[in-house]
Write a protein that holds these residues in place. Structure first.
Motif, PDB file in Angstrom:
ATOM      1  N   UNK A   1      10.375 -33.006  58.027  1.00  0.00           N
ATOM      2  CA  UNK A   1       9.204 -33.346  58.817  1.00  0.00           C
ATOM      3  C   UNK A   1       8.047 -32.465  58.385  1.00  0.00           C
ATOM      4  N   UNK A   2       6.840 -33.002  58.492  1.00  0.00           N
ATOM      5  CA  UNK A   2       5.651 -32.194  58.231  1.00  0.00           C
ATOM      6  C   UNK A   2       4.647 -32.417  59.357  1.00  0.00           C
ATOM      7  N   UNK A   3       3.924 -31.354  59.681  1.00  0.00           N
ATOM      8  CA  UNK A   3       2.932 -31.409  60.746  1.00  0.00           C
ATOM      9  C   UNK A   3       1.710 -30.590  60.355  1.00  0.00           C
TER      10      UNK A   3
ATOM     11  N   UNK B   1       5.625 -25.134  65.291  1.00  0.00           N
ATOM     12  CA  UNK B   1       7.051 -25.433  65.413  1.00  0.00           C
ATOM     13  C   UNK B   1       7.434 -26.759  64.756  1.00  0.00           C
ATOM     14  N   UNK B   2       8.677 -26.793  64.290  1.00  0.00           N
ATOM     15  CA  UNK B   2       9.288 -28.047  63.834  1.00  0.00           C
ATOM     16  C   UNK B   2      10.725 -28.055  64.345  1.00  0.00           C
ATOM     17  N   UNK B   3      11.153 -29.195  64.867  1.00  0.00           N
ATOM     18  CA  UNK B   3      12.530 -29.364  65.339  1.00  0.00           C
ATOM     19  C   UNK B   3      13.065 -30.700  64.839  1.00  0.00           C
ATOM     20  N   UNK B   4      14.190 -30.655  64.150  1.00  0.00           N
ATOM     21  CA  UNK B   4      14.822 -31.862  63.616  1.00  0.00           C
ATOM     22  C   UNK B   4      16.211 -31.990  64.224  1.00  0.00           C
TER      23      UNK B   4
ATOM     24  N   UNK C   1       2.722 -27.370  58.274  1.00  0.00           N
ATOM     25  CA  UNK C   1       4.081 -26.909  58.505  1.00  0.00           C
ATOM     26  C   UNK C   1       5.028 -27.971  57.991  1.00  0.00           C
ATOM     27  N   UNK C   2       6.050 -27.545  57.301  1.00  0.00           N
ATOM     28  CA  UNK C   2       7.000 -28.511  56.757  1.00  0.00           C
ATOM     29  C   UNK C   2       8.393 -27.903  56.664  1.00  0.00           C
ATOM     30  N   UNK C   3       9.387 -28.657  57.135  1.00  0.00           N
ATOM     31  CA  UNK C   3      10.793 -28.291  56.985  1.00  0.00           C
ATOM     32  C   UNK C   3      11.522 -29.427  56.280  1.00  0.00           C
ATOM     33  N   UNK C   4      12.452 -29.063  55.418  1.00  0.00           N
ATOM     34  CA  UNK C   4      13.293 -30.070  54.765  1.00  0.00           C
ATOM     35  C   UNK C   4      14.712 -29.513  54.692  1.00  0.00           C
ATOM     36  N   UNK C   5      15.696 -30.383  54.905  1.00  0.00           N
ATOM     37  CA  UNK C   5      17.087 -29.950  54.923  1.00  0.00           C
ATOM     38  C   UNK C   5      17.954 -30.945  54.170  1.00  0.00           C
TER      39      UNK C   5
ATOM     40  N   UNK D   1      26.468 -33.293  64.568  1.00  0.00           N
ATOM     41  CA  UNK D   1      25.076 -32.976  64.887  1.00  0.00           C
ATOM     42  C   UNK D   1      24.531 -32.029  63.812  1.00  0.00           C
ATOM     43  N   UNK D   2      23.322 -32.339  63.363  1.00  0.00           N
ATOM     44  CA  UNK D   2      22.658 -31.586  62.287  1.00  0.00           C
ATOM     45  C   UNK D   2      21.255 -31.231  62.781  1.00  0.00           C
ATOM     46  N   UNK D   3      21.062 -29.971  63.108  1.00  0.00           N
ATOM     47  CA  UNK D   3      19.797 -29.547  63.695  1.00  0.00           C
ATOM     48  C   UNK D   3      19.099 -28.515  62.818  1.00  0.00           C
ATOM     49  N   UNK D   4      17.787 -28.648  62.731  1.00  0.00           N
ATOM     50  CA  UNK D   4      16.961 -27.718  61.963  1.00  0.00           C
ATOM     51  C   UNK D   4      15.765 -27.348  62.840  1.00  0.00           C
TER      52      UNK D   4
END
Length: 284
Positions: free
Chosen positions: A92-94, A99-102, A74-78, A60-63
Motif C-alpha cells: 500500500x502507498x499513501x 501509518x500503514x496497516x495491511x 509512505x509505502x509498505x510492501x510485503x 493471517x498475514x499482517x503488516x
C-alpha cells in the motif's frame, strides 16, 4: 465518418489516461537518509485465525508500520513465500501519512513453512527540492503441521521435541528443493559462487543490524536500500500485476566479496531466470 472520428478521439484519450496512470504509479526510490525521520514501530506477523475449515485453515498475514511524522509518501510492501515458493505480494502507498496497516487472509492446506519479508518505506520532502528517505525491514515465519487424524499444530520458534522434529523435516525438504534450483540458476548464468556471498531474499533482513563483510553498517544500509529499489522495479511490480500461478522460487542475492557489486537471480512469470546487476554506490 463521424463515428470513426469519435472512436479515434476516445482511443487517444484512453491511451493517454493509461500512460498517465502508469507513470504516476509510485515506486520505491532510494534517497539520502532522513535523520529526522524514524519508525516508531514496524512489523510483519503470520498466524492462524480462529476460522478453521474442515480440510484447511486460514492464514493471517499482517503488516504494520508507523512513522514519527507525516511523510510525502509512505509505502509498505510485503512478500509471502510458502515452502520457498512465492505465494503473494501485498502493499500500500499513501501520501502525507504516518501509518500503514495491511491485513490479508489466505486459505491454505497441508504442512508448510510460511515466510514473509516486508519493506517499510518513507519519502520525505523539504524546501529547496531536498528529498530524503528512510527504510526498515521486518519479517516473520510460521510452521504449520496439518496431518490426518492429528490436531493442527502451528509454531514460530520450536520448543517441544515434536516441534523441533517437524521444523527440521520441513526445513530440510525446502532447503534441498531451493538448493537444487539455485544451483541451476548459477550454472545457467555462469556465476562462480566462490566469488559471492549468497543470501536468499527471505534472509535479507539480517542486514538491518549486521554489516556486509568489509563494509560499515551505514554503507550496508545504503546498498540494501538501493537493492530494494531494484527489486521493486524488476521483481515486485511485475508479479504484483500478474496472477502468481507457477512455483516461483525465492530470489537469491549474490554479494560480491570484493565489495564492488551485487547480482540478484530470480525467475519471471515464464519460469525463465533473470538477473539484476547493481554496482555499489555508498555515498549518502
Amino acid at each position: 465518418m463521424k463515428s470513426k472520428i469519435l472512436f479515434s478521439i476516445i482511443f487517444i484519450v484512453l491511451a493517454c489516461w493509461s500512460m498517465i496512470f502508469m507513470n504516476e504509479k509510485p515506486v520505491i526510490k532510494y534517497f539520502p537518509t532522513d535523520d529526522a525521520a524514524s519508525f516508531l514501530s514496524h512489523s510483519t506477523n503470520l498466524y492462524l485465525s480462529d476460522k478453521m475449515m474442515k480440510d484447511d485453515y486460514k492464514l493471517k498475514w499482517e503488516v504494520n508500520s508507523n512513522l514519527n511524522k507525516q511523510a510525502y509518501l509512505r509505502q509498505d510492501v510485503s512478500l509471502l513465500f510458502v515452502d520457498g515458493n512465492l505465494k503473494g505480494i501485498t502493499g500500500s502507498w499513501k501520501e502525507n501519512e504516518k501509518k500503514i496497516a495491511l491485513d490479508v487472509e489466505l486459505q491454505q492446506a497441508g504442512t508448510s513453512v510460511f515466510q514473509a519479508i516486508s519493506l517499510h518505506h518513507a519519502e520525505t520532502h523539504y524546501p529547496k527540492d531536498q528529498i530524503r528517505s528512510i527504510q526498515k525491514m521486518s519479517t516473520d515465519k510460521l510452521y504449520v503441521v496439518d496431518s490426518p487424524h492429528v490436531k493442527i499444530l502451528d509454531f514460530k520458534d520450536s520448543k517441544t521435541k515434536k516441534e523441533k522434529e517437524w521444523e527440521e523435516t520441513i526445513n530440510n525438504t525446502v532447503h534441498q528443493q531451493l538448493q537444487f534450483e539455485w544451483r541451476k540458476w548459477l550454472t545457467e548464468k555462469e556465476i562462480n559462487l566462490d566469488e559471492y556471498l549468497l543470501v536468499p531474499l527471505t534472509d535479507l533482513y539480517v542486514f538491518e543490524k549486521k554489516a556486509l563483510p568489509g563494509l560499515s553498517q551505514e554503507e550496508t544500509s545504503i546498498i540494501i536500500s538501493q537493492l530494494w529499489e531494484g527489486l521493486y522495479k524488476s521483481f515486485i511490480i511485475p508479479f504484483s500485476e500478474k496472477k502468481i500461478s507457477n512455483e516461483i522460487k525465492v530470489p537469491i542475492i549474490l554479494f560480491d566479496k570484493e565489495n564492488n557489486h551485487l547480482i540478484v537471480l530470480f525467475e519471471n512469470e515464464k519460469k525463465k531466470v533473470e538477473h539484476l546487476y547493481q554496482v555499489y554506490s555508498t555515498n549518502n
